[in-house]
Design an enzyme around this catalytic site. Structure first.
Site, PDB file in Angstrom:
ATOM      1  N   SER A   1       0.837  -1.197   0.000  1.00 51.81           N
ATOM      2  CA  SER A   1       0.000   0.000   0.000  1.00 51.81           C
ATOM      3  C   SER A   1       0.877   1.254   0.000  1.00 51.81           C
ATOM      4  CB  SER A   1      -0.940  -0.049   1.211  1.00 51.81           C
ATOM      5  OG  SER A   1      -1.930   0.931   1.149  1.00 51.81           O
TER       6      SER A   1
ATOM      7  N   HIS B   1      -7.578  -5.752  -0.376  1.00 47.08           N
ATOM      8  CA  HIS B   1      -6.344  -4.970  -0.284  1.00 47.08           C
ATOM      9  C   HIS B   1      -5.395  -5.500   0.787  1.00 47.08           C
ATOM     10  CE1 HIS B   1      -3.665  -1.600  -0.677  1.00 47.08           C
ATOM     11  NE2 HIS B   1      -3.888  -1.166   0.548  1.00 47.08           N
TER      12      HIS B   1
ATOM     13  N   ASP C   1      -8.392  -5.471  -6.185  1.00 42.50           N
ATOM     14  CA  ASP C   1      -7.937  -4.391  -5.315  1.00 42.50           C
ATOM     15  C   ASP C   1      -8.031  -3.057  -6.049  1.00 42.50           C
ATOM     16  OD1 ASP C   1      -6.789  -2.844  -3.364  1.00 42.50           O
ATOM     17  OD2 ASP C   1      -4.806  -3.783  -3.455  1.00 42.50           O
TER      18      ASP C   1
END
Length: 507
Positions: free
Chosen positions: A309, A417, A366
């Site tokens: 991320s 995610h 995602d």
């Protein structure tokens, strides 16, 4: 706004009812005739002619969302002899020194990705587990006096998180300022409580180096940097066009990167004992020290930077700087998971010229790798497109629909995610459009550490990972309190300034 409160939260906290309704409608099969109003993408709530169909000009919005997230309602059968709790979780570690040029060196990754070379799979999982460690060791308890720091001291992080088998030792912790100018779609709007150790800084990751046994196995000395990200993308569906600004250390005036990422990487805070120097200065000082030490011993050295991320974005910025400051013969590699776009095409071309090898691990479902910028940004070049975001490097594309262990036809933006979901899918990946690997050994229960994506038949609770009694313990008087930490686990600026020597030869 503080960035300390990066915690795993359920999808109910992440997705508005509007998006959930859209996707639920998208995965439902119509049961009526073609002319029935039940087949409209979304039923109008009244006779108002401004329905979704009329507003969208004929666009089937739920179908579009379903296609974007690659959702499917068709269930897959669980493996016939499913015995996830009766098999070892580690695969044998073979000598891969002969592959060092392909995995850690200058050789292109592409021939190893489809099908995925087993040794490369294990290396990807290794670095993914280092990235996961930055979440597992993060003190996210809002009532903790050390909130925003690491739960463990440097010498205890690897053994306490069960990572000793990887053969690395942590030499440096990394910190960043809490109050920086990140884009709104990245931050979870929660207030951070005051902490006794520092209100202006957050623990953002660590630097680790391979021991002697691991160095022999992989064929070179590997220095790893793991950056912590955020697992709460509650506003990634908003404000997806963010701000690009020039990269000051670039050798090309046209290199642009997202302003908030760069701010987090380069900002200092004179009021903090931990961030008198920026995250950039902290990590580069340690990399230069370690590289000099091992090169003076005549060793071949690689630097592998990983993150998930936001951590994947920081990894690219770190790699760009490392490539400009470290000796040219030090190979620099980035392995990121679920990372957003970071900069423009010129920034990507600059990384390639500097010899940075990038592997982006991406899951189809995602949404984070699709922002900032618009979905069709990729490949746009030429005049007028310098301010457009684009991805960098090779991509390993995963599909949550390939796993027989995950729920089908659900929308769980946090779950798709989550890094543990990524590692589960990497473990089961063999090739594009291939089946989930029968020999996958990674514990599937880890998927539900902070999500609820696993099928109900597996009987694994959702979001099960938390400290026992949320960290509370009985004191000598029988009262429940938050116990005092081991002195070694208390964040200390003095300890951070003390250099940890490289691992001994016996490691």
């Amino acid at each position: 706004m503080s960035i300390a409160s990066f915690s795993a939260i359920s999808s109910h906290d992440l997705v508005t009812r509007r998006y959930r309704h859209l996707v639920n409608r998208a995965i439902q099969k119509p049961t009526t005739s073609k002319t029935s109003t039940d087949q409209l993408p979304i039923q109008p709530e009244s006779d108002n002619h401004h329905s979704w169909r009329s507003i969208s000009g004929g666009l089937n919005l739920p179908s579009t969302i379903s296609n974007l997230l690659h959702l499917s309602a068709a269930p897959k059968a669980l493996p016939v002899s499913f015995d996830h709790d009766q098999t070892p979780i580690f695969s044998p570690k073979e000598d891969i020194s002969s592959l060092r040029s392909a995995i850690h060196g200058p050789v292109d990754w592409s021939p190893l990705l489809d099908p995925l070379q087993p040794s490369l799979r294990r290396e990807i999982l290794k670095y993914g587990e280092f990235a996961q460690a930055t979440y597992d060791a993060f003190d996210n308890n809002p009532v903790s006096e050390y909130h925003g720091g690491s739960l463990y001291g440097r010498s205890r992080l690897v053994p306490l998180l069960g990572l000793s088998h990887h053969g690395y030792s942590v030499t440096k912790y990394l910190y960043a300022t809490s109050h920086i100018d990140l884009p709104q779609w990245l931050l979870r709007p929660l207030l951070r409580s005051e902490s006794r150790w520092c209100d202006e800084s957050n623990w953002m990751g660590f630097v680790a180096v391979s021991g002697e046994a691991e160095t022999r196995r992989i064929g070179l000395r590997d220095i790893t940097v793991a950056w912590r990200g955020t697992v709460s993308p509650s506003e990634w569906l908003e404000d997806v066009q963010s701000r690009l600004e020039p990269l000051t250390c670039a050798d090309d005036d046209g290199a642009l990167v997202e302003k908030g990422f760069l701010s987090l990487y380069t900002s200092r805070s004179q009021s903090s004992r931990f961030t008198h120097s920026s995250a950039s200065e902290q990590v580069m000082r340690e990399l230069l020290r370690l590289v000099e030490f091992y090169k003076n011993k005549g060793e071949e050295v690689s630097v592998t930077i990983t993150g998930h991320s936001l951590g994947g974005a920081l990894a690219l910025l770190n790699a760009s700087e490392a490539a400009s400051l470290l000796p040219a013969d030090v190979r620099i590699t980035v392995i990121s998971f679920g990372a957003p776009r970071v900069g423009n095409q010129v920034f990507g071309d600059m990384l390639k010229r500097r010899g940075v090898k990038v592997l982006r691990v991406v899951t189809k479902q995602d949404v984070v790798p699709k922002v900032p910028g618009v979905v069709f940004n990729e490949g746009r070049k030429g005049k007028g497109w310098e301010w457009v975001y684009t991805h960098v490097g090779d991509e390993l594309t995963l599909d949550a629909g390939a796993s027989p262990y995950l729920k089908r036809g659900v929308v769980d933006i946090a779950g798709f995610h989550a890094l543990e979901t990524y590692l589960h899918l990497v473990d089961g990946y063999e090739q594009v459009e291939g089946r989930f690997r029968a020999g996958a050994r990674r514990d599937v229960a880890l998927v539900n550490k902070a999500t609820g994506l696993l099928r109900e038949e597996l009987r694994i609770p959702a979001c099960w990972y938390q400290p026992e009694n949320k960290g509370m313990a009985r004191n000598e008087f029988g009262r429940w309190v938050l116990p005092r930490r081991d002195p070694e686990d208390i964040p200390s600026p003095c300890a951070e300034e003390k250099l940890i020597p490289p691992p001994p030869s016996s490691s």
